[in-house]
Design an enzyme around this catalytic site. Structure first.
Site, short mmCIF file in Angstrom:
data_model
loop_
_atom_site.label_atom_id
_atom_site.label_comp_id
_atom_site.label_asym_id
_atom_site.label_seq_id
_atom_site.Cartn_x
_atom_site.Cartn_y
_atom_site.Cartn_z
CG HIS A 7 -2.12 0.80 1.07
ND1 HIS A 7 -1.88 2.27 1.39
CD2 HIS A 7 -3.30 0.68 0.58
CE1 HIS A 7 -3.08 2.91 1.08
NE2 HIS A 7 -3.91 1.99 0.72
CG ASP B 199 -8.58 -4.52 -2.58
OD1 ASP B 199 -9.83 -4.48 -2.40
OD2 ASP B 199 -7.94 -3.61 -3.17
N1 ACO Z 1 4.27 -7.91 -4.87
C1 ACO Z 1 5.56 -7.82 -4.90
N2 ACO Z 1 6.39 -6.58 -5.02
C2 ACO Z 1 5.69 -5.53 -4.56
C3 ACO Z 1 4.19 -5.41 -4.35
C4 ACO Z 1 3.54 -6.63 -4.35
N3 ACO Z 1 2.19 -6.61 -4.41
N4 ACO Z 1 3.69 -4.15 -4.14
C5 ACO Z 1 4.96 -3.55 -4.36
N5 ACO Z 1 5.99 -4.41 -4.54
C6 ACO Z 1 7.45 -3.75 -4.41
C7 ACO Z 1 7.62 -3.06 -6.01
O1 ACO Z 1 8.32 -3.89 -6.80
C8 ACO Z 1 8.71 -2.20 -5.54
O2 ACO Z 1 10.09 -2.67 -5.40
P1 ACO Z 1 11.45 -1.83 -5.80
O3 ACO Z 1 11.30 -0.80 -4.64
O4 ACO Z 1 12.17 -3.05 -5.47
O5 ACO Z 1 11.02 -1.40 -6.95
C9 ACO Z 1 8.38 -1.50 -4.01
O6 ACO Z 1 7.61 -2.74 -3.47
C10 ACO Z 1 7.43 -0.34 -3.82
O7 ACO Z 1 6.22 -0.72 -4.78
P2 ACO Z 1 5.70 0.57 -5.65
O8 ACO Z 1 4.90 -0.11 -6.67
O9 ACO Z 1 6.70 1.43 -5.96
O10 ACO Z 1 4.79 1.26 -4.42
P3 ACO Z 1 3.52 2.26 -4.65
O11 ACO Z 1 3.18 2.86 -3.48
O12 ACO Z 1 3.77 2.72 -5.95
O13 ACO Z 1 2.22 0.91 -5.06
C11 ACO Z 1 0.51 -0.50 -4.73
C12 ACO Z 1 1.55 0.47 -4.14
C13 ACO Z 1 -0.03 -0.16 -6.14
C14 ACO Z 1 -0.55 -0.95 -3.92
C15 ACO Z 1 1.46 -1.86 -4.92
O14 ACO Z 1 1.78 -2.29 -3.56
C16 ACO Z 1 0.87 -3.05 -5.85
O15 ACO Z 1 1.00 -3.05 -6.82
N6 ACO Z 1 0.22 -4.11 -4.89
C17 ACO Z 1 -0.53 -4.96 -5.51
C18 ACO Z 1 -2.02 -4.45 -5.94
C19 ACO Z 1 -2.95 -4.11 -4.95
O16 ACO Z 1 -3.28 -4.87 -3.99
N7 ACO Z 1 -3.64 -2.91 -5.04
C20 ACO Z 1 -4.50 -2.68 -3.77
C21 ACO Z 1 -4.07 -1.28 -3.13
S1 ACO Z 1 -5.36 -0.86 -1.71
C22 ACO Z 1 -6.51 -0.11 -2.69
O17 ACO Z 1 -6.32 0.35 -3.52
C23 ACO Z 1 -7.80 -0.63 -2.04
#
Ligand code: ACO
Length: 430
Positions: A307, A365
Site C-alpha cells: 500500500h 483487498d
Molecule cells: N508484490 C511484490 N512486490 C511488490 C508489491 C507486491 N504486491 N507491491 C509493491 N512491491 C514492490 C515493488 O516492486 C517495489 O519494489 P522496488 O522498490 O524494488 O522497485 C516496492 O515494492 C514499492 O512498490 P511501488 O509499486 O513503488 O509502491 P506504490 O506505493 O507505488 O504502489 C501498490 C502501491 C500499487 C498498492 C502496490 O503495492 C501494488 O501493486 N500492490 C498490488 C496491488 C494491490 O493490492 N492493490 C490494492 C491497493 S489497496 C487499494 O487500492 C484498495
C-alpha cells in the site's frame, strides 16, 4: 501556532520563504504555491508520493501506526457500533447524526432508489458479458444526461440532491448490471428494506419466488461498505476531485472515479486476488508464486499486498481477516480452502525478507473477496462492491472540493522531455 518557514536558496542566491502549514494531526506540509513565481522552478513528484493536493476535514490515515479515522472516529469503532448509512451521514455532514437526523437521512436514501425507467434501456445496449464495472461507470456517467439542467454545482440544494441520488441509486445500477450478466429480470428496489438488505434483494431475488435476506450476509456486507467508505486522497477520490474541479457535472466526476477504481493497482485488486488464489490453487505452490512476486523480471505481484500509505498494517485488512473467520463459521464454511490458502500465503510472505524490507502487508483487498465469494457475490462484482462503499467517500470529497471558496481547477505541471522547438518539414522532405 505559526511554524518557522522553510528557507530555500537557489544556486543563484534567490531566497524564498516557504510557509509550513500544520494540520490537526499528521505531518506538516510545505506550501510551495509561490515557488514558481519566486524561483522559476516547479516541484517534481510523479505519483504524488510526497505531495498533498488539498486540505480536507474528512478522513485521516497514519500509515505507520495503521490508523484510519473518518471525521476523527477510528474505523474499528465505526465497524463495531455503526451502520453504513450512519457512516455515510457522518462522512457527508461531518458529525454523527442524532436519532432523528439518522431517521430522516435513512428515509431520504430509501425513497430515492428507483432509476428513471429510461436508464434501464441503457443496459440493453451492453453485451451479456459486459464487465459490471464498465456498466456502472457508463450508467452513472449517463446520470449527467438525466440531471444536467437541474444540477448547478454552486447551488447547495442541488449538491445535496446529487449526494442523495448517488448514494441511493448506485446499488440499483450495480444490481441491474449483475442481472444483465446472468440474464435475469432487473429487480426493483424495495423501500421497506435498509440500504444493504435492499441491495442484496435486488442482486439475488427473482420475481418468481420469495427471497429471504440472510442477516449474516447483510451485516457482513454492511461492514465491508463501512470499511471501504473513504480513504482520503486515493487514486479514485483524487480523480473525482480533479474531474470535478473544472466545474464538470458531478455525476461524470463520479463516473471518472469508478473508472479509476477499476484498475488492479487500486480497487480492481480484490478481483485480482481471487483470480491469483485460484491460479495458485494449492498451498504447495505458494513458494513458487512468492518467488515470482520477488523476481524483478516477472511482472507478477502478490495482489492484495502493499500500500502506498500503510507501512505497518492496513487496519481494514485486520478487521476483514477476523470477519472472514466469523462469517465463514456462521455460514458453516470454516473449512474454506481459499481462506486457508490466503492465510498460509500471508504467513509465508510476512516472514519473507523481501516483503519485510519493503513493508508489504495485506491490504483491504486481500481478504474481502473471500467473504464476497462465501456470500455468493460473483468475482466480477467484487470491485463494484468496493465502488458502492466508496461512493459516499467520493461524494463527500466532491462536496468539500466544490464548496471550498479557495478552490481552483486542478492543473499539475510537468518536466518536459520532448523535442525543443523545431520547424515544420514539408512531407516530401521528410
Ligand atoms: N508484490 C511484490 N512486490 C511488490 C508489491 C507486491 N504486491 N507491491 C509493491 N512491491 C514492490 C515493488 O516492486 C517495489 O519494489 P522496488 O522498490 O524494488 O522497485 C516496492 O515494492 C514499492 O512498490 P511501488 O509499486 O513503488 O509502491 P506504490 O506505493 O507505488 O504502489 C501498490 C502501491 C500499487 C498498492 C502496490 O503495492 C501494488 O501493486 N500492490 C498490488 C496491488 C494491490 O493490492 N492493490 C490494492 C491497493 S489497496 C487499494 O487500492 C484498495
Amino acid at each position: 501556532m505559526t511554524k518557522e518557514a522553510f528557507r530555500l536558496i537557489s544556486p543563484g542566491g534567490t531566497e524564498s520563504e516557504l510557509p509550513v502549514r500544520t494540520g490537526t494531526v499528521g505531518p506538516d506540509v510545505i506550501d510551495v504555491g509561490a515557488l514558481y513565481k519566486e524561483q522559476g522552478v516547479f516541484t517534481f513528484d510523479p505519483g504524488f508520493v510526497a505531495t498533498g493536493s488539498c486540505e480536507s476535514d474528512i478522513t485521516f490515515i497514519d500509515g505507520e501506526k495503521g490508523l484510519l479515522m473518518y471525521r476523527g472516529y477510528p474505523v474499528e469503532q465505526l465497524a463495531e457500533h455503526s451502520s453504513f448509512i450512519e457512516v455515510s451521514y457522518l462522512l457527508l455532514n461531518g458529525e454523527l447524526p442524532t436519532a432523528e437526523e439518522l431517521d430522516t437521512f435513512d428515509h431520504t436514501i430509501r425513497t430515492h432508489t428507483m432509476l428513471n425507467e429510461g436508464m434501464l434501456n441503457f443496459f440493453k445496449g451492453f453485451r451479456y458479458d459486459a464487465h459490471p464495472m464498465a456498466m456502472l461507470s457508463a450508467v452513472v456517467g449517463s446520470m449527467s444526461a438525466y440531471y444536467h439542467d437541474t444540477m448547478d454545482v454552486h447551488n447547495p440544494e442541488h449538491r445535496d440532491i446529487f449526494a442523495h441520488r448517488i448514494l441511493a441509486k448506485l446499488p440499483t445500477i450495480a444490481a441491474a448490471a449483475y442481472k444483465l450478466n446472468i440474464g435475469q429480470p432487473f429487480m426493483y428496489p424495495r423501500n421497506d428494506l435498509d440500504y444493504t438488505e435492499n441491495f442484496l434483494q435486488m442482486l439475488f431475488s427473482v420475481p418468481a419466488e420469495p427471497y429471504e435476506i440472510d442477516p449474516v450476509s447483510a451485516r457482513a456486507i454492511d461492514l465491508l461498505f463501512i470499511l471501504h467508505a473513504d480513504h482520503e486522497q486515493n487514486c479514485s477520490t483524487s480523480t473525482v476531485r480533479m474531474a470535478g474541479s473544472s466545474g464538470a457535472n458531478p455525476y461524470s466526476a463520479i463516473a471518472a472515479g469508478i473508472s479509476a477504481l477499476w484498475g488492479p493497482a487500486h480497487g480492481g485488486a480484490n478481483e485480482a486476488v481471487l483470480k491469483m488464489l485460484e491460479e495458485i490453487g494449492d498451498k504447495s505452490q505458494i513458494t513458487k508464486y512468492v518467488a515470482k512476486a520477488k523476481d524483478k523480471n516477472d511482472p507478477f505481484r502478490l495482489m492484495g499486498f502493499g500500500h502506498r500509505v500503510y507501512k505497518n498494517f492496513d487496519p481494514r485488512a485486520t478487521i476483514i481477516r477476523e470477519m472472514c473467520h466469523k462469517v465463514l463459521k456462521q455460514l458453516g464454511r470454516n473449512d474454506s480452502p481459499m481462506f486457508e490458502l490466503a492465510l498460509e500465503l500471508e504467513e509465508i510472505a510476512l516472514k519473507d525478507d523481501y516483503f519485510v524490507e519493503k513493508k508489504l502487508y495485506p491490504n483491504v483487498d486481500f481478504y474481502s473477496g473471500i467473504i464476497y465469494r462465501a456470500l455468493g457475490i460473483p468475482t466480477s462484482m467484487f470491485t463494484v462492491m468496493f465502488a458502492l462503499g466508496r461512493s459516499v467517500g467520493w461524494t463527500a470529497h466532491w462536496l468539500e472540493m466544490i464548496s471550498d471558496p479557495q478552490g481552483r481547477i486542478a492543473r499539475p505541471r510537468q518536466l518536459y522531455q520532448g523535442p525543443p522547438q523545431r520547424d515544420y518539414v514539408a512531407i516530401e522532405k521528410r
